[in-house]
Scaffold this motif. Structure first.
Motif, PDB file in Angstrom:
ATOM      1  N   LEU A   2      71.362 -53.053  -4.766  1.00  0.00           N
ATOM      2  CA  LEU A   2      71.610 -52.270  -3.557  1.00  0.00           C
ATOM      3  C   LEU A   2      72.066 -53.179  -2.418  1.00  0.00           C
ATOM      4  O   LEU A   2      72.988 -52.842  -1.668  1.00  0.00           O
ATOM      5  N   GLU A   3      71.405 -54.332  -2.312  1.00  0.00           N
ATOM      6  CA  GLU A   3      71.762 -55.269  -1.243  1.00  0.00           C
ATOM      7  C   GLU A   3      73.177 -55.793  -1.441  1.00  0.00           C
ATOM      8  O   GLU A   3      73.924 -55.978  -0.470  1.00  0.00           O
ATOM      9  N   TYR A   4      73.559 -56.035  -2.686  1.00  0.00           N
ATOM     10  CA  TYR A   4      74.900 -56.544  -2.974  1.00  0.00           C
ATOM     11  C   TYR A   4      75.952 -55.521  -2.557  1.00  0.00           C
ATOM     12  O   TYR A   4      76.942 -55.855  -1.893  1.00  0.00           O
ATOM     13  N   TYR A   9      80.395 -53.971   0.359  1.00  0.00           N
ATOM     14  CA  TYR A   9      81.245 -52.785   0.355  1.00  0.00           C
ATOM     15  C   TYR A   9      80.842 -51.849   1.491  1.00  0.00           C
ATOM     16  O   TYR A   9      80.056 -50.915   1.301  1.00  0.00           O
ATOM     17  N   ASP A  10      81.383 -52.107   2.678  1.00  0.00           N
ATOM     18  CA  ASP A  10      81.041 -51.295   3.847  1.00  0.00           C
ATOM     19  C   ASP A  10      81.282 -49.808   3.618  1.00  0.00           C
ATOM     20  O   ASP A  10      80.499 -48.959   4.062  1.00  0.00           O
ATOM     21  N   VAL A  11      82.366 -49.500   2.930  1.00  0.00           N
ATOM     22  CA  VAL A  11      82.750 -48.113   2.718  1.00  0.00           C
ATOM     23  C   VAL A  11      81.725 -47.363   1.862  1.00  0.00           C
ATOM     24  O   VAL A  11      81.669 -46.136   1.870  1.00  0.00           O
ATOM     25  N   MET A  12      80.902 -48.106   1.123  1.00  0.00           N
ATOM     26  CA  MET A  12      79.933 -47.485   0.225  1.00  0.00           C
ATOM     27  C   MET A  12      78.557 -47.283   0.869  1.00  0.00           C
ATOM     28  O   MET A  12      77.673 -46.689   0.256  1.00  0.00           O
ATOM     29  N   ARG A  13      78.397 -47.731   2.103  1.00  0.00           N
ATOM     30  CA  ARG A  13      77.067 -47.669   2.716  1.00  0.00           C
ATOM     31  C   ARG A  13      76.575 -46.242   2.914  1.00  0.00           C
ATOM     32  O   ARG A  13      75.454 -45.905   2.541  1.00  0.00           O
ATOM     33  N   ARG A  14      77.396 -45.405   3.523  1.00  0.00           N
ATOM     34  CA  ARG A  14      76.961 -44.024   3.744  1.00  0.00           C
ATOM     35  C   ARG A  14      76.748 -43.275   2.426  1.00  0.00           C
ATOM     36  O   ARG A  14      75.724 -42.595   2.266  1.00  0.00           O
ATOM     37  N   PRO A  15      77.673 -43.388   1.441  1.00  0.00           N
ATOM     38  CA  PRO A  15      77.424 -42.744   0.143  1.00  0.00           C
ATOM     39  C   PRO A  15      76.146 -43.253  -0.517  1.00  0.00           C
ATOM     40  O   PRO A  15      75.445 -42.479  -1.183  1.00  0.00           O
ATOM     41  N   LEU A  16      75.852 -44.548  -0.333  1.00  0.00           N
ATOM     42  CA  LEU A  16      74.632 -45.110  -0.916  1.00  0.00           C
ATOM     43  C   LEU A  16      73.391 -44.481  -0.288  1.00  0.00           C
ATOM     44  O   LEU A  16      72.461 -44.083  -1.007  1.00  0.00           O
ATOM     45  N   LEU A  17      73.395 -44.367   1.031  1.00  0.00           N
ATOM     46  CA  LEU A  17      72.271 -43.729   1.706  1.00  0.00           C
ATOM     47  C   LEU A  17      72.141 -42.269   1.288  1.00  0.00           C
ATOM     48  O   LEU A  17      71.031 -41.770   1.058  1.00  0.00           O
ATOM     49  N   THR A  18      73.275 -41.580   1.199  1.00  0.00           N
ATOM     50  CA  THR A  18      73.272 -40.173   0.788  1.00  0.00           C
ATOM     51  C   THR A  18      72.671 -40.015  -0.598  1.00  0.00           C
ATOM     52  O   THR A  18      71.873 -39.104  -0.846  1.00  0.00           O
ATOM     53  N   TRP A  19      73.056 -40.886  -1.517  1.00  0.00           N
ATOM     54  CA  TRP A  19      72.541 -40.837  -2.884  1.00  0.00           C
ATOM     55  C   TRP A  19      71.036 -41.072  -2.909  1.00  0.00           C
ATOM     56  O   TRP A  19      70.290 -40.359  -3.598  1.00  0.00           O
ATOM     57  N   LEU A  20      70.554 -42.056  -2.148  1.00  0.00           N
ATOM     58  CA  LEU A  20      69.121 -42.347  -2.113  1.00  0.00           C
ATOM     59  C   LEU A  20      68.335 -41.173  -1.534  1.00  0.00           C
ATOM     60  O   LEU A  20      67.267 -40.813  -2.040  1.00  0.00           O
ATOM     61  N   VAL A  21      68.880 -40.571  -0.479  1.00  0.00           N
ATOM     62  CA  VAL A  21      68.214 -39.417   0.135  1.00  0.00           C
ATOM     63  C   VAL A  21      68.129 -38.262  -0.866  1.00  0.00           C
ATOM     64  O   VAL A  21      67.099 -37.598  -0.994  1.00  0.00           O
ATOM     65  N   THR A  22      69.217 -38.047  -1.588  1.00  0.00           N
ATOM     66  CA  THR A  22      69.279 -36.954  -2.560  1.00  0.00           C
ATOM     67  C   THR A  22      68.285 -37.153  -3.701  1.00  0.00           C
ATOM     68  O   THR A  22      67.691 -36.192  -4.196  1.00  0.00           O
ATOM     69  N   LEU A  40      65.972 -51.070   2.975  1.00  0.00           N
ATOM     70  CA  LEU A  40      67.257 -51.156   3.683  1.00  0.00           C
ATOM     71  C   LEU A  40      67.056 -51.006   5.187  1.00  0.00           C
ATOM     72  O   LEU A  40      67.710 -51.680   5.983  1.00  0.00           O
ATOM     73  N   THR A  41      66.159 -50.124   5.567  1.00  0.00           N
ATOM     74  CA  THR A  41      65.899 -49.878   6.981  1.00  0.00           C
ATOM     75  C   THR A  41      65.323 -51.108   7.655  1.00  0.00           C
ATOM     76  O   THR A  41      65.713 -51.468   8.773  1.00  0.00           O
ATOM     77  N   VAL A  42      64.396 -51.765   6.990  1.00  0.00           N
ATOM     78  CA  VAL A  42      63.792 -52.971   7.551  1.00  0.00           C
ATOM     79  C   VAL A  42      64.814 -54.097   7.659  1.00  0.00           C
ATOM     80  O   VAL A  42      64.830 -54.856   8.634  1.00  0.00           O
ATOM     81  N   ARG A  43      65.699 -54.195   6.676  1.00  0.00           N
ATOM     82  CA  ARG A  43      66.686 -55.280   6.662  1.00  0.00           C
ATOM     83  C   ARG A  43      67.877 -55.020   7.572  1.00  0.00           C
ATOM     84  O   ARG A  43      68.454 -55.952   8.135  1.00  0.00           O
ATOM     85  N   HIS A  44      68.262 -53.761   7.714  1.00  0.00           N
ATOM     86  CA  HIS A  44      69.510 -53.448   8.431  1.00  0.00           C
ATOM     87  C   HIS A  44      69.290 -52.396   9.514  1.00  0.00           C
ATOM     88  O   HIS A  44      70.193 -51.619   9.814  1.00  0.00           O
ATOM     89  N   GLY A  45      68.114 -52.383  10.099  1.00  0.00           N
ATOM     90  CA  GLY A  45      67.761 -51.335  11.056  1.00  0.00           C
ATOM     91  C   GLY A  45      68.390 -51.460  12.430  1.00  0.00           C
ATOM     92  O   GLY A  45      67.680 -51.663  13.416  1.00  0.00           O
TER      93      GLY A  45
END
Length: 212
Positions: A2-4, A9-22, A40-45
């Motif tokens: 996930l960190e990689y 891949y900046d463009v994949m950040r929102r889709p990644l969050l969406t997938w985790l939420v789902t 992710l929140t702690v690292r990139h908050g």
């Protein structure tokens, strides 16, 4: 992994969050998706990150957002920022349930530092003051109602209620907390009376009416 993806891949950040939420099954911190979101929140908050996360989770899975942010507000690096964001969210109907959920999680922990409990109380109070929607007010009352069952929390609330009721900006939240305290007091009194009479029937707790 996930960190990689996040770092490269900046463009994949929102889709990644969406997938985790789902994929989050519940608000248990041990849930793999919740744990990943919390990490992710702690690292990139940053403010942008928290705004995006709130947009994705706030209105659909408030308890999941509350569980994720619990990790953040306890973190020494992003905690202050997370509390600031929550203060702003407290006045927004779509985010209020998540703020209530988070504050309950913090205040239910009898071992939590007094400073964190105070911040949670302030934001729960703000939700009550800034929102007039019956559903939101009901959630705040339910939170107070449940929290006063914890002796440590009840003691904290007793100390806060007087000040809340004195201040105009906090009159509604002070009244809600007071109702919760009075409800549990009445219930224990009734239960004691039944016990003294040898009545084994369980007294039902009264539910105070919502304030308007």
């Amino acid at each position: 992994m996930l960190e990689y993806v996040w770092d490269n891949y900046d463009v994949m950040r929102r889709p990644l969050l969406t997938w985790l939420v789902t994929t989050a099954q519940n608000a248990d911190p041990e849930d793999h998706a919740v744990a990943a979101l919390a990490e992710l929140t702690v690292r990139h908050g940053t403010v942008d990150y928290l705004t995006t996360l709130g947009e994705l989770v706030g209105s659909t899975k408030p308890k999941v957002l509350g569980a994720v942010l619990e990790r953040a507000v306890r973190n020494e690096h992003v905690g202050r920022l997370a509390w600031e964001v929550l203060y702003g969210w407290a006045e927004q109907k779509s985010y209020a349930p998540a703020v209530v959920s988070l504050c309950r999680r913090i205040m239910e922990d009898s071992s939590v530092a007094a400073s964190l409990a105070k911040r949670a109380m302030v934001r729960l109070r703000r939700v009550a003051h800034k929102n007039t929607d019956d559903a939101v007010v009901s959630q705040v009352l339910e939170a107070f109602d449940d929290l006063v069952q914890h002796p440590t929390v009840a003691q904290r609330l007793v100390g806060e209620v007087h000040g809340w009721q004195q201040g105009k900006v906090s009159a509604r939240s002070g009244a809600l907390a007071f109702l919760a305290l009075m409800t549990v007091h009445r219930w224990h009194t009734v239960a004691s009376v039944h016990a003294s009479r040898g009545d084994r029937r369980t007294a039902s707790r009264p539910r105070p009416a919502l304030l308007h």
